[in-house]
Scaffold this active site. Sequence first.
Site, PDB file in Angstrom:
ATOM      1  N   LYS A   1      -9.817 -28.099 -30.108  1.00  0.00           N
ATOM      2  CA  LYS A   1     -10.526 -27.275 -30.137  1.00  0.00           C
ATOM      3  C   LYS A   1     -11.286 -27.448 -31.632  1.00  0.00           C
ATOM      4  O   LYS A   1     -12.247 -26.985 -31.948  1.00  0.00           O
ATOM      5  CB  LYS A   1     -10.235 -25.647 -30.209  1.00  0.00           C
TER       6      LYS A   1
ATOM      7  N   SER B   1      -5.638 -27.070 -19.242  1.00  0.00           N
ATOM      8  CA  SER B   1      -5.423 -28.193 -20.256  1.00  0.00           C
ATOM      9  C   SER B   1      -5.980 -29.226 -19.495  1.00  0.00           C
ATOM     10  O   SER B   1      -6.269 -29.588 -18.431  1.00  0.00           O
ATOM     11  CB  SER B   1      -3.996 -28.311 -20.509  1.00  0.00           C
TER      12      SER B   1
ATOM     13  N   CYS C   1      -2.518 -36.499 -28.188  1.00  0.00           N
ATOM     14  CA  CYS C   1      -1.674 -36.767 -27.009  1.00  0.00           C
ATOM     15  C   CYS C   1      -2.277 -37.982 -26.402  1.00  0.00           C
ATOM     16  O   CYS C   1      -3.218 -38.342 -26.424  1.00  0.00           O
ATOM     17  CB  CYS C   1      -1.823 -35.369 -26.047  1.00  0.00           C
TER      18      CYS C   1
END
Length: 558
Positions: free
Chosen positions: A121, A472, A197
């Site tokens: 975000k 997600s 990630c």
Amino acid sequence: MRSQDILQGPEWANVRALYKASGYTHDELQKPLIGIINTYNGICPGHKNLDEVTARVRDGILANGGTPLEIRSIGACDGIAMAHDGMKYILPGRECIANDIEIMCQAHRLDGLVLVGSCDKIVPGLILGALRVNLPAILVNGGPALPGMMAEDNPYGGKSIDHSIIQQSEGALKSGAITQEQFDWFENNAVPTIGSCAMLGTANTMTSLSEAMGLSLPYCSAIPAVYSRRMQMAYMTGCAIMDLVAKGIKARDIVNRQAIENAVMLNSAIGGSTNAVLHMLAIAYEAHVDFTQDDFGRISAKVPHCVAMIPAGRYTLLDFYMAGGVPALLKEIESQLHTDVITCTGKTMKENLCEVKNLDGDVIRSIDNPVHSCPGIAVLKGNLAPLGSITKPSAIPQSAHVFKGKAVIFENEQDALDGIRALKVKEGDVVVIRNAGPKGGPGMPEQYKAMKLLVGMNLGSKVCVITDGRFSGSNNGCFVGHICPEAYDDGPIKYLKNGDVISIDVDKGIIEAEVDFDSRRAAMQTPSREDDTSGYLYSYRHNVSASCDGAFIKTRKD
């Protein structure tokens, strides 16, 4: 330079004195003042290297005639906030970052911005703030982590893993498919370095989309966090912002409707996160562009899924980077793009792409030979989601693109996690998690862990999870989120009962329940709602827009 409005003449001597008290010289105050919005913290691994990135940005600004001013903002980690009340704060944090930028830039009359961030975000929050103040701006991310390696029994089919395998493996541990020793190995080996990630979650999706919109330099998004080229890119970004300031090219000159459509098409091609829908709608709002969720679905349908990155394939951001990254993929879908748009290089996208090559056709497929013919994102509608819902066809096995089952209702995420762990969900069920929307959550928490548990229990494509919350970017299996109106807004999902039959057709864009919602709404007496929120979540709940609009807080009358 607007900074000179408060730095010239005797009437502004007090401002110059305050800058000089911080160690700035008279000569430095005659140059463009460039804010570096640094979202460093020591918690989020995607932001662990941002002080070093910021230092190289500062070097680039200084070398090209500017005065850098570092400004800090927040950067919460989705992974650490996952599956507890902290997740309610993650999406609302996007607006906090945008507000920080507006306040600091307007209070101090800055001339340009470099946005430094990496994760879910945070990146869209930085972009929203830059668009709101409409200054020359460039984003540089900290880079993705290197993947963990697992050659045998790899659930993704390749040799790479990332941290999402840990959550998935909890379900496998629960069902007895793996041992505790194997589970512990994942914890200690899945995330070998700092960085965002390693798979294509929301973090790497949004940095890629920033590059596709022209707000980041070519190749910026996919360079690994631990590579020296990441620091070189930071320096070049510091240089480039000075060129934008000199030319007067502002954020909203770059992010127009054509640039937004380019980003949506790239999102489809990479199989990007469902969260991109929320963020791109909010970005369109701050860019003063009329762009709807239906537009997102329509534009997405123009481009098939061309890169099979985890969770929708075997590859990681490292593989994508080695194949040529965002420029190579843009080159493959160039026929569909608006290539005359201006970018932060000062050149058009067409000029940026003229010498780009795809270095690995297995990783980055051509538009004529895609991984999946379906787009990366699809909008579903029906009596259960009259204002729309979002799914990710590229992450759903083809066998589950059409799904019909009976509802198993959970009133919130924790109830769902408890129910799944207690084996209350069986093959063929439609798991309903409600009261998780922007207002109902509040904060629209991700239902990531519930989906990962089911995948680990080998139920990912044998059940479907639907919710008015979100997922997600790392989720896979059969799932539909962003159901709108949400339960809090008296949406149909509020009136579902256990055993109701629900049908999902991903390819036709349909989500329907065999329920007469008008009759059920009239028959059901729902208790009056008590608002037990406080602090920022109270303010957020009472001001946020619906998920189908982007879950943003309005910042202007229109």
